[in-house]
Structure formats: structure tokens, C-alpha cells
Design a protein around this motif. Structure first.
Motif, PDB file in Angstrom:
ATOM      1  N   VAL A   3       0.837  -1.189   0.000  1.00 57.20           N
ATOM      2  CA  VAL A   3       0.000   0.000   0.000  1.00 57.20           C
ATOM      3  C   VAL A   3       0.882   1.254   0.000  1.00 57.20           C
ATOM      4  O   VAL A   3       0.613   2.197  -0.739  1.00 57.20           O
ATOM      5  N   ASN A   4       1.936   1.265   0.823  1.00 57.22           N
ATOM      6  CA  ASN A   4       2.801   2.434   0.876  1.00 57.22           C
ATOM      7  C   ASN A   4       3.509   2.695  -0.444  1.00 57.22           C
ATOM      8  O   ASN A   4       3.709   3.843  -0.825  1.00 57.22           O
ATOM      9  N   ARG A   5       3.882   1.633  -1.146  1.00 55.24           N
ATOM     10  CA  ARG A   5       4.529   1.817  -2.452  1.00 55.24           C
ATOM     11  C   ARG A   5       3.586   2.503  -3.436  1.00 55.24           C
ATOM     12  O   ARG A   5       4.008   3.369  -4.203  1.00 55.24           O
ATOM     13  N   VAL A   6       2.325   2.129  -3.421  1.00 54.26           N
ATOM     14  CA  VAL A   6       1.335   2.762  -4.300  1.00 54.26           C
ATOM     15  C   VAL A   6       1.165   4.226  -3.919  1.00 54.26           C
ATOM     16  O   VAL A   6       1.130   5.105  -4.784  1.00 54.26           O
ATOM     17  N   ARG A   7       1.079   4.490  -2.622  1.00 46.45           N
ATOM     18  CA  ARG A   7       0.931   5.874  -2.153  1.00 46.45           C
ATOM     19  C   ARG A   7       2.137   6.720  -2.554  1.00 46.45           C
ATOM     20  O   ARG A   7       1.983   7.850  -3.023  1.00 46.45           O
ATOM     21  N   ILE A   8       3.324   6.179  -2.379  1.00 45.48           N
ATOM     22  CA  ILE A   8       4.535   6.923  -2.734  1.00 45.48           C
ATOM     23  C   ILE A   8       4.601   7.135  -4.240  1.00 45.48           C
ATOM     24  O   ILE A   8       4.993   8.203  -4.711  1.00 45.48           O
ATOM     25  N   SER A   9       4.208   6.146  -5.008  1.00 44.64           N
ATOM     26  CA  SER A   9       4.180   6.293  -6.459  1.00 44.64           C
ATOM     27  C   SER A   9       3.247   7.423  -6.878  1.00 44.64           C
ATOM     28  O   SER A   9       3.599   8.259  -7.724  1.00 44.64           O
ATOM     29  N   ARG A  10       2.059   7.463  -6.282  1.00 49.39           N
ATOM     30  CA  ARG A  10       1.108   8.544  -6.570  1.00 49.39           C
ATOM     31  C   ARG A  10       1.684   9.890  -6.137  1.00 49.39           C
ATOM     32  O   ARG A  10       1.554  10.893  -6.840  1.00 49.39           O
ATOM     33  N   ALA A  11       2.340   9.897  -4.977  1.00 49.19           N
ATOM     34  CA  ALA A  11       2.947  11.134  -4.483  1.00 49.19           C
ATOM     35  C   ALA A  11       4.057  11.601  -5.425  1.00 49.19           C
ATOM     36  O   ALA A  11       4.182  12.807  -5.688  1.00 49.19           O
ATOM     37  N   CYS A  12       4.847  10.681  -5.952  1.00 52.54           N
ATOM     38  CA  CYS A  12       5.898  11.048  -6.905  1.00 52.54           C
ATOM     39  C   CYS A  12       5.312  11.780  -8.102  1.00 52.54           C
ATOM     40  O   CYS A  12       5.847  12.810  -8.534  1.00 52.54           O
ATOM     41  N   ASN A  13       4.240  11.240  -8.630  1.00 56.06           N
ATOM     42  CA  ASN A  13       3.588  11.890  -9.777  1.00 56.06           C
ATOM     43  C   ASN A  13       3.114  13.288  -9.419  1.00 56.06           C
ATOM     44  O   ASN A  13       3.319  14.228 -10.187  1.00 56.06           O
ATOM     45  N   LEU A  14       2.476  13.423  -8.266  1.00 51.82           N
ATOM     46  CA  LEU A  14       1.971  14.732  -7.862  1.00 51.82           C
ATOM     47  C   LEU A  14       3.108  15.709  -7.579  1.00 51.82           C
ATOM     48  O   LEU A  14       3.006  16.903  -7.895  1.00 51.82           O
ATOM     49  N   LEU A  15       4.194  15.232  -6.998  1.00 50.11           N
ATOM     50  CA  LEU A  15       5.328  16.104  -6.712  1.00 50.11           C
ATOM     51  C   LEU A  15       5.995  16.609  -7.982  1.00 50.11           C
ATOM     52  O   LEU A  15       6.473  17.738  -8.027  1.00 50.11           O
ATOM     53  N   THR A  16       6.027  15.782  -9.005  1.00 47.08           N
ATOM     54  CA  THR A  16       6.695  16.194 -10.242  1.00 47.08           C
ATOM     55  C   THR A  16       5.766  16.942 -11.185  1.00 47.08           C
ATOM     56  O   THR A  16       6.233  17.769 -11.963  1.00 47.08           O
ATOM     57  N   GLU A  17       4.474  16.689 -11.117  1.00 46.50           N
ATOM     58  CA  GLU A  17       3.548  17.268 -12.089  1.00 46.50           C
ATOM     59  C   GLU A  17       2.741  18.447 -11.566  1.00 46.50           C
ATOM     60  O   GLU A  17       2.057  19.099 -12.345  1.00 46.50           O
ATOM     61  N   THR A  18       2.801  18.721 -10.259  1.00 45.72           N
ATOM     62  CA  THR A  18       2.023  19.824  -9.691  1.00 45.72           C
ATOM     63  C   THR A  18       2.899  20.663  -8.770  1.00 45.72           C
ATOM     64  O   THR A  18       4.013  20.273  -8.422  1.00 45.72           O
ATOM     65  N   ASP A  19       2.357  21.803  -8.373  1.00 44.63           N
ATOM     66  CA  ASP A  19       3.020  22.660  -7.394  1.00 44.63           C
ATOM     67  C   ASP A  19       2.334  22.570  -6.039  1.00 44.63           C
ATOM     68  O   ASP A  19       2.536  23.421  -5.176  1.00 44.63           O
ATOM     69  N   LYS A  20       1.517  21.542  -5.853  1.00 40.48           N
ATOM     70  CA  LYS A  20       0.802  21.383  -4.587  1.00 40.48           C
ATOM     71  C   LYS A  20       1.786  21.258  -3.432  1.00 40.48           C
ATOM     72  O   LYS A  20       2.874  20.700  -3.592  1.00 40.48           O
ATOM     73  N   GLN A  21       1.383  21.746  -2.279  1.00 41.63           N
ATOM     74  CA  GLN A  21       2.216  21.615  -1.089  1.00 41.63           C
ATOM     75  C   GLN A  21       2.329  20.146  -0.703  1.00 41.63           C
ATOM     76  O   GLN A  21       1.391  19.366  -0.892  1.00 41.63           O
ATOM     77  N   ILE A  22       3.459  19.792  -0.136  1.00 39.56           N
ATOM     78  CA  ILE A  22       3.703  18.408   0.262  1.00 39.56           C
ATOM     79  C   ILE A  22       2.656  17.944   1.263  1.00 39.56           C
ATOM     80  O   ILE A  22       2.177  16.811   1.191  1.00 39.56           O
ATOM     81  N   ALA A  23       2.244  18.817   2.173  1.00 39.32           N
ATOM     82  CA  ALA A  23       1.215  18.441   3.153  1.00 39.32           C
ATOM     83  C   ALA A  23      -0.084  18.062   2.457  1.00 39.32           C
ATOM     84  O   ALA A  23      -0.733  17.074   2.829  1.00 39.32           O
ATOM     85  N   ASN A  24      -0.464  18.803   1.432  1.00 40.43           N
ATOM     86  CA  ASN A  24      -1.693  18.481   0.692  1.00 40.43           C
ATOM     87  C   ASN A  24      -1.562  17.150  -0.036  1.00 40.43           C
ATOM     88  O   ASN A  24      -2.489  16.338  -0.045  1.00 40.43           O
ATOM     89  N   ILE A  25      -0.410  16.920  -0.639  1.00 42.99           N
ATOM     90  CA  ILE A  25      -0.168  15.659  -1.340  1.00 42.99           C
ATOM     91  C   ILE A  25      -0.202  14.506  -0.348  1.00 42.99           C
ATOM     92  O   ILE A  25      -0.781  13.449  -0.625  1.00 42.99           O
ATOM     93  N   CYS A  26       0.386  14.719   0.808  1.00 47.29           N
ATOM     94  CA  CYS A  26       0.412  13.712   1.865  1.00 47.29           C
ATOM     95  C   CYS A  26      -0.992  13.188   2.152  1.00 47.29           C
ATOM     96  O   CYS A  26      -1.238  11.985   2.130  1.00 47.29           O
ATOM     97  N   PHE A  27      -1.906  14.089   2.402  1.00 49.58           N
ATOM     98  CA  PHE A  27      -3.284  13.692   2.727  1.00 49.58           C
ATOM     99  C   PHE A  27      -4.011  13.138   1.509  1.00 49.58           C
ATOM    100  O   PHE A  27      -4.792  12.196   1.612  1.00 49.58           O
ATOM    101  N   GLN A  28      -3.723  13.703   0.339  1.00 47.31           N
ATOM    102  CA  GLN A  28      -4.394  13.259  -0.883  1.00 47.31           C
ATOM    103  C   GLN A  28      -4.078  11.801  -1.211  1.00 47.31           C
ATOM    104  O   GLN A  28      -4.945  11.072  -1.699  1.00 47.31           O
TER     105      GLN A  28
END
Length: 66
Positions: free
Chosen positions: A1-26
Motif C-alpha cells: 500500500v505504501n509503495r502505491v501511495r509513494i508512487s502517486r505522491a511522486c507523480n503529484l510532486l513532479t507534475e504539480t506545485d501542490k504543497q507536500i502536506a496536501n499531497i500527503c493527505f491526498q
């Protein structure tokens, strides 16, 4: 589950300017410390460092492409 979450977070970190805290919860983490622990385990860097490294690589590619 964590690998999937981190994978999704990687995409959001590279493709958006969202704050890390927002990505964390998302992606399903309960707090920033937890996402950073999992990032460190799986990627060897924190989420912030991952974003910085990715941005630096992309900027380098952009500069050499011109």
C-alpha cells in the motif's frame, strides 16, 4: 500500500506545485512525518528532496535542450 501511495505522491510532486502536506493527505498518509519516513525508506530521500532533485533534473534538460 505504501509503495502505491509513494508512487502517486511522486507523480503529484513532479507534475504539480501542490504543497507536500496536501499531497500527503491526498495519497492517504496521515501526516507529513509519515510520508517522509516512507519516502526515506523507499526512495532514500524526503519528499521535499525528491521534488528538488526532480526539478533540478528537469531544469537541466530544459537548459540543454535550448
Amino acid at each position: 500500500v505504501n509503495r502505491v501511495r509513494i508512487s502517486r505522491a511522486c507523480n503529484l510532486l513532479t507534475e504539480t506545485d501542490k504543497q507536500i502536506a496536501n499531497i500527503c493527505f491526498q495519497v492517504g498518509f496521515n501526516n507529513v512525518a509519515n510520508i517522509n519516513r516512507r519516502y526515506q525508506e523507499l526512495k532514500g530521500v524526503t519528499a521535499r528532496d525528491f521534488r528538488s532533485q526532480t526539478n533540478n533534473r528537469l531544469e537541466g534538460q530544459t537548459l540543454t535542450a535550448h
